[in-house]
Scaffold this active site. Sequence first.
Site, PDB file in Angstrom:
ATOM      1  CE  LYS A 176      22.131  40.356  35.746  1.00 19.04           C
ATOM      2  NZ  LYS A 176      21.106  39.658  36.776  1.00 19.04           N
ATOM      3  N   GLY A 202      44.564  47.216  36.564  1.00 16.12           N
ATOM      4  CA  GLY A 202      44.869  47.847  34.952  1.00 16.12           C
ATOM      5  C   GLY A 202      46.102  47.537  34.410  1.00 16.12           C
ATOM      6  CB  SER A 203      48.918  45.175  35.311  1.00 15.31           C
ATOM      7  OG  SER A 203      48.283  43.982  35.065  1.00 15.31           O
ATOM      8  CG  ASN A 204      46.287  42.587  31.023  1.00 18.95           C
ATOM      9  OD1 ASN A 204      46.968  41.715  30.448  1.00 18.95           O
ATOM     10  ND2 ASN A 204      45.936  42.132  32.388  1.00 18.95           N
ATOM     11  CG  HIS A 222      39.332  33.473  32.086  1.00 16.01           C
ATOM     12  ND1 HIS A 222      38.580  34.323  33.117  1.00 16.01           N
ATOM     13  CD2 HIS A 222      39.420  32.184  32.527  1.00 16.01           C
ATOM     14  CE1 HIS A 222      38.186  33.528  34.207  1.00 16.01           C
ATOM     15  NE2 HIS A 222      38.789  32.021  33.765  1.00 16.01           N
ATOM     16  CG  MET A 260      36.590  41.847  37.899  1.00 16.16           C
ATOM     17  SD  MET A 260      36.932  40.020  37.165  1.00 16.16           S
ATOM     18  CE  MET A 260      38.615  40.243  37.340  1.00 16.16           C
ATOM     19  NE  ARG A 261      30.464  45.665  38.687  1.00 15.18           N
ATOM     20  CZ  ARG A 261      30.166  45.148  39.746  1.00 15.18           C
ATOM     21  NH1 ARG A 261      29.167  44.325  39.975  1.00 15.18           N
ATOM     22  NH2 ARG A 261      30.498  45.638  40.744  1.00 15.18           N
ATOM     23  CG  ASN A 279      37.182  38.488  29.208  1.00 14.58           C
ATOM     24  OD1 ASN A 279      37.716  39.288  29.744  1.00 14.58           O
ATOM     25  ND2 ASN A 279      36.854  37.386  29.694  1.00 14.58           N
TER      26      ASN A 279
HETATM   27  C1  GAR Z   1      43.703  39.452  34.633  1.00 21.64           C
HETATM   28  O1  GAR Z   1      44.711  38.630  35.137  1.00 21.64           O
HETATM   29  C2  GAR Z   1      42.754  39.189  33.850  1.00 21.64           C
HETATM   30  O2  GAR Z   1      42.966  38.069  33.058  1.00 21.64           O
HETATM   31  C3  GAR Z   1      41.617  38.840  34.798  1.00 21.64           C
HETATM   32  O3  GAR Z   1      41.735  39.789  35.778  1.00 21.64           O
HETATM   33  C4  GAR Z   1      43.155  40.427  35.846  1.00 21.64           C
HETATM   34  C5  GAR Z   1      43.057  41.845  35.624  1.00 21.64           C
HETATM   35  O4  GAR Z   1      44.470  42.255  36.033  1.00 21.64           O
HETATM   36  N1  GAR Z   1      40.442  38.786  34.208  1.00 21.64           N
HETATM   37  C6  GAR Z   1      39.484  38.053  34.505  1.00 21.64           C
HETATM   38  O5  GAR Z   1      39.615  37.234  35.248  1.00 21.64           O
HETATM   39  C7  GAR Z   1      38.213  37.912  33.909  1.00 21.64           C
HETATM   40  N2  GAR Z   1      37.498  37.022  34.261  1.00 21.64           N
HETATM   41  P1  GAR Z   1      44.827  43.789  35.688  1.00 21.64           P
HETATM   42  O6  GAR Z   1      43.738  44.606  36.121  1.00 21.64           O
HETATM   43  O7  GAR Z   1      46.217  44.099  36.105  1.00 21.64           O
HETATM   44  O8  GAR Z   1      44.992  43.957  34.141  1.00 21.64           O
END
Ligand code: GAR
Length: 189
Positions: free
Chosen positions: A64, A12-14, A108, A89-90, A106
């Site tokens: 799912k 969850g840093s984003n 990536h 991640m789903r 999203n």
């Molecule tokens: C992020 O780097 C995001 O780009 C990636 O998961 C990480 C989540 O980090 N997403 C994917 O790979 C989606 N296919 P966070 O939980 O610290 O925000």
Amino acid sequence: MKKVIIMASGNGSNFEAICKYFSNSKEIKISHLITDNPKAYVIKRAKKVGIEPKIIDYSTFKNKEEYNKALFNYLKTLDFDLIVLAGYMRILLEHIVKYYKNKIINIHPSLLPKYRGLNVIEKAFNNNEEYIGITIHYVDESVDTGKIILQKKIKIEKYWDLEKVEKEIHELEHKYYPQVIYKILKGGF
Ligand code: GAR
């Protein structure tokens, strides 16, 4: 006031970076956090900023389809302008994506179309790529294929290890994802 739902599965840093960016905004509010993972650290981050996390625990569903049904039913009870996937991640099933066309984005950690899927920073690093980067895109019916909104790239310096590359990627994400959300909601894209 525009309302944003964030969906996340892990750290969850984003999520935190986006919440911080809009914390004083009078125009845009992070109204909900949804997670499929009851152990996700993002739950703690949400509580810290006063957002009650909604946990729809993937492991409690038969398959799912059932999980997506519960998620869709919940989404339909909410009033919002944008769904932001941030480390979610789903895979969202087609009927949800179609229903919310152009309303789900999203992020990536690769320069799509290169490196779709999982563990892509490590894969790019191990392949000795000269450049790495991030892609922010609309979500369509397939995985990591939707219309690209923004890409940012950086050069991998020779002395960088994987940890440093990951740090650089996350810094890019935290800087640009909130800006893109703002622009989308203000009609700038
Ligand atoms: C992020 O780097 C995001 O780009 C990636 O998961 C990480 C989540 O980090 N997403 C994917 O790979 C989606 N296919 P966070 O939980 O610290 O925000």
